[in-house]
Design a protein around this motif. Structure first.
Motif: not given
Length: 621
Positions: A336-339, A374-379
């Motif tokens: 999910i974060p990778a996308i 931008v990674v933080d929100d997905a995590i």
């Protein structure tokens, strides 16, 4: 997208140049610069102007405008003002021509032509470049201006002998008048036009003189004894350079420098790639003993910056994969974060192009920071869904719906707070505001797109990809797995068990420390005051600057000679400095000696009628 080293922060400027042949700087400042300044002063959106008058009769008036002014419209407005002052200027200045053009401020490349021996001098090299190389460079898309340092155009030089002039009772003005009368273009017409003759004859005229002998035989006057006085009797005629006020040397040899400027919104990398291709083509056609080098190019630094962003992206993906996998211990959760990260970055590029931004060092720096943000929100979304599945034992879809109803407000508030940090920087005025506007807006756009992904894309991916291990039975429970798989599963189980134990212990210690600070609030307040005081002290003590300095593999220095020093004396001093630099070159070893080049330019000039200095601008790479 356009590629440049930095955003275009220099205010638009228009330059007016004029020539008063034979006049010194004081005369030029009084009779040329002053009328033009009075006429141009107050032109629309103008901020200030500067003028330079030189002893060789040249004058340059630079008019600067407010940021955002259309340079083409500014050039038209200045040209209209200059036209009004034409009748106030000397006839010689008007005859020589007054040029008005917008200035290009973004120099991206400097190409050198150098003669290996004494077969060719600077004058030949400059004229060869203007005939065979510069026209092709000017046709490269995105090139705004190609400028050659120095004024070495081929010109017929007439060196008057004062003694011979006095002996024949003539003045320089009489000689100049004779040259003008006998060196001109004419339209002689034709014979037999509108007549009864059978044929018409077109009259041909040889036009302006173009050989030394033709100038030498110009008749100045007829003597009483029937003889005539020719130009060669009172002067020496030679084909030379238009100006001898500058000299350019490369590695102690004759050479020239060609500067390339890009237009606004163009791609500096593409321009330099095409120029390098053209110079490679031109190199095969250069005269024997002439070689070309590139002494300055922004492409090298831009390529390194872009490579750093690529490495950062790869490293960020790897770190995100490892961190998410270690903490959530689920391979599906890492997808999910990778996308989400590439979606946010690609969306940022779209809006950068929409807003007219360029890929430069500041926007690349903003993208590097954005990768971690931008990674933080997905995590956050993935962790919230995992928490619901683990504690409430819900399936992925229900856990996603329940989690988003709780954290949507927090995601929006965090996004607004982070945007409020960067957006005000984009509204700053002046050069600083223009310089950092692209940085601030690029980062803010990435944050907003990341929040949108967290509210839409990430929840959908969680509902599709995630599975609750507590809610499903293990498949093939009775099957005997391979020995290697058992070893891997055993190692993974032991690693995750040890990690969870250590993390829980750290969490408990953190909770106890928070409870301790809650009970003793004065310690927390005192610590906050100490940190605030230390921050203020460090802000005051830390050196400040406009942009961080970086090594671009060359340095520039200037040598100022006493007022009135001749060009020859300046040249001698520079040769002494050159010897010191060459000793440094011999002392260099390994990578330091690679592409060690030396370039200097000599120029003698005056400013507003007063001697300034002979200056030497030197650059070493």
């Amino acid at each position: 997208m356009p590629v440049a080293q930095f955003p275009d922060i220099a205010p638009p400027s228009v330059q007016v140049t004029a020539l008063y042949p034979g006049a010194n700087a004081e005369v030029v400042a009084r009779s040329v610069a002053t009328p033009l300044e009075e006429a141009v002063n107050g032109v629309e959106n103008m901020t200030y102007m500067t003028s330079t008058s030189n002893n060789d009769g040249t004058m340059a008036l630079n008019v600067y405008f407010k940021l955002g002014t259309d340079p083409d419209l500014a050039a038209v407005n200045v040209q209209n003002r200059v036209a009004k002052a034409t009748n106030l200027l000397p006839t010689e200045v008007v005859s020589a021509g007054i040029a008005t053009q917008k200035q290009q401020n973004s120099m991206i490349m400097v190409v050198n032509l150098m003669a290996k021996d004494t077969s060719y001098n600077e004058t030949f090299l400059q004229n060869y470049a203007k005939i065979n190389i510069i026209p092709e460079l000017q046709r490269v898309p995105g090139v705004g201006q190609v400028m050659v340092f120095g004024g070495k155009d081929y010109s017929m030089r007439i060196w008057l002998n004062p003694d011979r002039l006095a002996a024949n009772g003539m003045s320089p003005q009489e000689v100049l008048g004779a040259i003008r009368d006998q060196n001109l273009e004419a339209a002689p017409g034709r014979f037999g036009e509108s007549s009864n003759e059978s044929f018409e004859y077109v009259i041909k005229y040889k036009g302006k003189l173009n050989k030394n002998e033709q100038y030498e035989n110009i008749i100045l006057k007829a003597n009483a004894d029937g003889s005539v006085l020719r130009l060669k009797d009172v002067a020496r005629v030679e084909l030379g350079a238009f100006s001898y006020s500058t000299q350019t040397h490369i590695n102690q040899k004759e050479g020239i420098g060609i500067a390339i400027f890009q237009t606004a919104g163009s791609n500096a990398n593409d321009i330099q790639t095409e120029i390098n291709r053209l110079m490679k083509k031109a190199e095969s056609q250069l005269p024997s003993g002439v070689e070309q080098t590139v002494i300055y190019s922004t492409k090298e630094y831009l390529d390194q910056s872009i490579d750093q962003v690529k490495h950062t992206l790869i490293e960020a993906f790897i770190l995100v994969f490892i961190v998410v996998f270690i903490f959530l211990q689920d391979f599906r959760s890492t997808l999910i974060p990778a996308i989400a990260v590439p979606v946010a970055i690609i969306g940022t590029f779209f809006f950068m192009q929409l807003f007219g931004f360029s890929i430069n060092l500041l926007t690349l720096f903003a993208l590097v920071l954005a990768i971690g943000i931008v990674v933080d929100d997905a995590i956050v979304v993935v962790e919230a869904v995992h928490s619901k599945m683990e504690r409430v034992n819900m399936n992925a879809k229900d856990a996603t719906v329940e989690s988003m109803s709780e954290i949507s407000g927090a995601i929006i508030s965090i996004t607004l707070v982070m945007s409020a940090v960067f957006l005000p920087v984009g509204f700053m005025q002046g050069p600083v505001g223009v310089f950092y506007r692209q940085f601030a807006f690029t980062l803010a756009i990435a944050i907003l797109i990341s929040a949108l992904n967290a509210l839409t894309l990430s929840p959908a991916l969680c509902a599709l990809f995630l599975k609750n291990p507590h809610h499903e039975e293990e498949h093939h429970e009775g099957a005997k797995p391979a020995k290697k798989k058992l070893v891997l599963q055993g190692f993974g189980s032991r690693f995750f068990a040890a990690f969870n134990t250590a993390f829980n212990a750290m969490t408990n210690k953190y909770l106890r420390s928070v409870q301790f600070l809650v009970r003793r609030k004065w310690i927390a307040i005192a610590g906050l005051l100490v940190i605030t005081g230390a921050t203020v002290w460090m802000v005051k003590k830390t050196p400040t600057g406009f942009i961080p300095s970086e090594d671009q593999s060359f340095f520039v220095y200037a040598v100022n000679m006493p007022a009135g020093t001749s060009l020859q004396r300046t040249k001698e001093v520079v040769h002494q400095i050159d010897s010191i630099v060459q000793k440094k070159k011999k002392a260099c070893t390994g990578p330091e000696r690679r592409r060690f080049e030396y370039h200097y330019e000599l120029q003698q000039f005056l400013v507003r009628g007063r001697f300034r200095q002979n200056e030497t601008t030197c650059g070493t790479r």
